[in-house]
Design a protein around this motif. Sequence first.
Motif, PDB file in Angstrom:
ATOM      1  N   THR A  30      61.049  31.938  28.509  1.00 45.32           N
ATOM      2  CA  THR A  30      60.336  30.674  28.328  1.00 45.32           C
ATOM      3  C   THR A  30      60.981  29.564  29.143  1.00 45.32           C
ATOM      4  OG1 THR A  30      59.753  31.369  26.089  1.00 45.32           O
ATOM      5  CG2 THR A  30      59.486  29.043  26.619  1.00 45.32           C
ATOM      6  N   GLU A  31      62.311  29.494  29.120  1.00 50.14           N
ATOM      7  CA  GLU A  31      63.016  28.473  29.877  1.00 50.14           C
ATOM      8  C   GLU A  31      62.801  28.664  31.384  1.00 50.14           C
ATOM      9  OE1 GLU A  31      67.620  27.150  30.709  1.00 50.14           O
ATOM     10  OE2 GLU A  31      67.114  28.073  28.796  1.00 50.14           O
ATOM     11  N   PHE A  32      62.791  29.911  31.850  1.00 55.95           N
ATOM     12  CA  PHE A  32      62.559  30.204  33.273  1.00 55.95           C
ATOM     13  C   PHE A  32      61.164  29.755  33.687  1.00 55.95           C
ATOM     14  CE2 PHE A  32      61.254  33.006  36.733  1.00 55.95           C
ATOM     15  CZ  PHE A  32      62.306  32.811  37.623  1.00 55.95           C
ATOM     16  N   ILE A  33      60.154  30.057  32.852  1.00 59.01           N
ATOM     17  CA  ILE A  33      58.771  29.679  33.172  1.00 59.01           C
ATOM     18  C   ILE A  33      58.624  28.162  33.190  1.00 59.01           C
ATOM     19  CG2 ILE A  33      56.397  29.715  32.306  1.00 59.01           C
ATOM     20  CD1 ILE A  33      56.904  32.592  31.417  1.00 59.01           C
ATOM     21  N   VAL A  34      59.256  27.497  32.219  1.00 59.11           N
ATOM     22  CA  VAL A  34      59.176  26.040  32.173  1.00 59.11           C
ATOM     23  C   VAL A  34      59.838  25.439  33.406  1.00 59.11           C
ATOM     24  CG1 VAL A  34      60.033  24.005  30.943  1.00 59.11           C
ATOM     25  CG2 VAL A  34      58.963  25.863  29.676  1.00 59.11           C
ATOM     26  N   THR A  35      60.943  26.011  33.840  1.00 56.12           N
ATOM     27  CA  THR A  35      61.684  25.463  34.972  1.00 56.12           C
ATOM     28  C   THR A  35      61.002  25.753  36.297  1.00 56.12           C
ATOM     29  OG1 THR A  35      63.731  25.813  33.728  1.00 56.12           O
ATOM     30  CG2 THR A  35      63.941  25.381  36.080  1.00 56.12           C
ATOM     31  N   TYR A  36      60.576  26.989  36.521  1.00 54.83           N
ATOM     32  CA  TYR A  36      60.067  27.408  37.833  1.00 54.83           C
ATOM     33  C   TYR A  36      58.576  27.742  37.842  1.00 54.83           C
ATOM     34  CZ  TYR A  36      65.035  27.870  38.737  1.00 54.83           C
ATOM     35  OH  TYR A  36      66.362  27.625  38.868  1.00 54.83           O
ATOM     36  N   GLY A  37      57.841  27.453  36.817  1.00 52.62           N
ATOM     37  CA  GLY A  37      56.420  27.823  36.718  1.00 52.62           C
ATOM     38  C   GLY A  37      55.558  27.197  37.786  1.00 52.62           C
ATOM     39  N   TRP A  38      55.801  25.929  38.100  1.00 50.92           N
ATOM     40  CA  TRP A  38      55.002  25.247  39.123  1.00 50.92           C
ATOM     41  C   TRP A  38      55.182  25.897  40.484  1.00 50.92           C
ATOM     42  CZ3 TRP A  38      51.089  22.508  37.881  1.00 50.92           C
ATOM     43  CH2 TRP A  38      51.067  21.818  36.679  1.00 50.92           C
ATOM     44  N   TYR A  39      56.385  26.342  40.772  1.00 53.32           N
ATOM     45  CA  TYR A  39      56.622  26.997  42.062  1.00 53.32           C
ATOM     46  C   TYR A  39      55.803  28.285  42.177  1.00 53.32           C
ATOM     47  CZ  TYR A  39      60.531  23.749  42.353  1.00 53.32           C
ATOM     48  OH  TYR A  39      61.290  22.625  42.386  1.00 53.32           O
ATOM     49  N   PHE A  40      55.787  29.077  41.100  1.00 52.05           N
ATOM     50  CA  PHE A  40      55.010  30.313  41.115  1.00 52.05           C
ATOM     51  C   PHE A  40      53.516  30.021  41.224  1.00 52.05           C
ATOM     52  CE2 PHE A  40      58.834  32.166  39.025  1.00 52.05           C
ATOM     53  CZ  PHE A  40      59.078  33.116  39.985  1.00 52.05           C
ATOM     54  N   LEU A  41      53.057  28.980  40.572  1.00 55.74           N
ATOM     55  CA  LEU A  41      51.650  28.604  40.655  1.00 55.74           C
ATOM     56  C   LEU A  41      51.281  28.224  42.085  1.00 55.74           C
ATOM     57  CD1 LEU A  41      48.975  28.021  39.176  1.00 55.74           C
ATOM     58  CD2 LEU A  41      49.795  25.675  38.902  1.00 55.74           C
ATOM     59  N   ILE A  42      52.111  27.426  42.734  1.00 56.06           N
ATOM     60  CA  ILE A  42      51.837  27.003  44.112  1.00 56.06           C
ATOM     61  C   ILE A  42      51.878  28.196  45.055  1.00 56.06           C
ATOM     62  CG2 ILE A  42      52.764  25.666  46.043  1.00 56.06           C
ATOM     63  CD1 ILE A  42      53.587  23.550  43.938  1.00 56.06           C
ATOM     64  N   ILE A  43      52.861  29.071  44.898  1.00 59.67           N
ATOM     65  CA  ILE A  43      52.948  30.272  45.742  1.00 59.67           C
ATOM     66  C   ILE A  43      51.714  31.150  45.536  1.00 59.67           C
ATOM     67  CG2 ILE A  43      54.203  32.433  46.093  1.00 59.67           C
ATOM     68  CD1 ILE A  43      56.779  30.821  45.586  1.00 59.67           C
ATOM     69  N   GLY A  44      51.272  31.303  44.294  1.00 59.01           N
ATOM     70  CA  GLY A  44      50.074  32.096  44.005  1.00 59.01           C
ATOM     71  C   GLY A  44      48.835  31.508  44.651  1.00 59.01           C
ATOM     72  N   LEU A  45      48.679  30.191  44.600  1.00 63.24           N
ATOM     73  CA  LEU A  45      47.523  29.553  45.227  1.00 63.24           C
ATOM     74  C   LEU A  45      47.560  29.697  46.745  1.00 63.24           C
ATOM     75  CD1 LEU A  45      47.210  26.299  43.090  1.00 63.24           C
ATOM     76  CD2 LEU A  45      45.752  28.326  43.026  1.00 63.24           C
ATOM     77  N   VAL A  46      48.735  29.596  47.338  1.00 61.73           N
ATOM     78  CA  VAL A  46      48.863  29.777  48.791  1.00 61.73           C
ATOM     79  C   VAL A  46      48.495  31.206  49.169  1.00 61.73           C
ATOM     80  CG1 VAL A  46      50.537  29.893  50.688  1.00 61.73           C
ATOM     81  CG2 VAL A  46      50.528  27.916  49.160  1.00 61.73           C
ATOM     82  N   ILE A  47      48.949  32.171  48.397  1.00 62.62           N
ATOM     83  CA  ILE A  47      48.611  33.569  48.684  1.00 62.62           C
ATOM     84  C   ILE A  47      47.105  33.786  48.556  1.00 62.62           C
ATOM     85  CG2 ILE A  47      48.809  35.926  47.782  1.00 62.62           C
ATOM     86  CD1 ILE A  47      51.758  35.326  47.241  1.00 62.62           C
ATOM     87  N   ILE A  48      46.491  33.223  47.547  1.00 60.60           N
ATOM     88  CA  ILE A  48      45.040  33.371  47.380  1.00 60.60           C
ATOM     89  C   ILE A  48      44.299  32.720  48.547  1.00 60.60           C
ATOM     90  CG2 ILE A  48      43.081  32.612  45.968  1.00 60.60           C
ATOM     91  CD1 ILE A  48      44.876  33.046  43.516  1.00 60.60           C
ATOM     92  N   PHE A  49      44.755  31.537  48.959  1.00 56.14           N
ATOM     93  CA  PHE A  49      44.089  30.812  50.033  1.00 56.14           C
ATOM     94  C   PHE A  49      44.201  31.552  51.365  1.00 56.14           C
ATOM     95  CE2 PHE A  49      43.917  27.370  53.206  1.00 56.14           C
ATOM     96  CZ  PHE A  49      42.663  26.870  52.900  1.00 56.14           C
ATOM     97  N   TYR A  50      45.349  32.142  51.639  1.00 51.12           N
ATOM     98  CA  TYR A  50      45.577  32.827  52.912  1.00 51.12           C
ATOM     99  C   TYR A  50      45.474  34.352  52.791  1.00 51.12           C
ATOM    100  CZ  TYR A  50      47.137  28.418  54.866  1.00 51.12           C
ATOM    101  OH  TYR A  50      47.182  27.144  55.307  1.00 51.12           O
ATOM    102  N   TRP A  51      44.799  34.850  51.770  1.00 52.29           N
ATOM    103  CA  TRP A  51      44.750  36.298  51.526  1.00 52.29           C
ATOM    104  C   TRP A  51      44.131  37.056  52.697  1.00 52.29           C
ATOM    105  CZ3 TRP A  51      47.047  39.983  49.328  1.00 52.29           C
ATOM    106  CH2 TRP A  51      46.462  41.225  49.200  1.00 52.29           C
ATOM    107  N   ASP A  52      43.061  36.549  53.275  1.00 50.65           N
ATOM    108  CA  ASP A  52      42.414  37.259  54.393  1.00 50.65           C
ATOM    109  C   ASP A  52      43.359  37.398  55.583  1.00 50.65           C
ATOM    110  OD1 ASP A  52      40.031  37.737  53.115  1.00 50.65           O
ATOM    111  OD2 ASP A  52      39.116  35.858  53.811  1.00 50.65           O
ATOM    112  N   ARG A  53      44.049  36.332  55.913  1.00 50.69           N
ATOM    113  CA  ARG A  53      44.989  36.397  57.036  1.00 50.69           C
ATOM    114  C   ARG A  53      46.130  37.363  56.736  1.00 50.69           C
ATOM    115  NH1 ARG A  53      45.615  30.102  58.916  1.00 50.69           N
ATOM    116  NH2 ARG A  53      43.435  29.806  59.478  1.00 50.69           N
TER     117      ARG A  53
END
Length: 183
Positions: A30-53
Amino acid sequence: MDDLSEQQEFSESFQPSPPSFLVNICDQVTEFIVTYGWYFLIIGLVIIFYWDRIRNYLDERYREQSEKEYEAKCKKDPDWLQQRQREMEVARKRMQEELDRKAAEHAAKMKEKEEQKRAALLESSREGGQRLGYGEATTAVNASQTKSSTTKPYRPEYNPLMGSGGSGGYRPPRRGCPGGGCG
């Protein structure tokens, strides 16, 4: 009364509680998700956005790697390459024979249908003939009804090549103000 108090102490001491190591692990996650959750969300969105490339890049890398392996195998064993080419040629011949067989069957079916159609046309022409302007379906009806066979399908003054008579035709729209209130 003693029994009642002993029973309460006994039931309180044996309350099921989760093991402490599971509680510690859950707290750390829980502490890890609270601390670094936004980073994982941003990385996930970047991967989704650039998935075709990303996928195209990975496919290209995989294709290059497989080509290199194939070339290395061909250089190492030229007999394998010749055997593979022979197998491909046999497979192509088999596929071509199958295609030729299906084409011949289709041609035979089409020829049979054409002969049936021709026989039906000959049969209808023997019954009373066919006139221009009438379809095959109306031929049998017209052959049995002599009165309707003398009528023409069009009005005598109508000629379809002359266009529509009278005021029909294209008329451009009136010029007006687009808002409707000019002036």
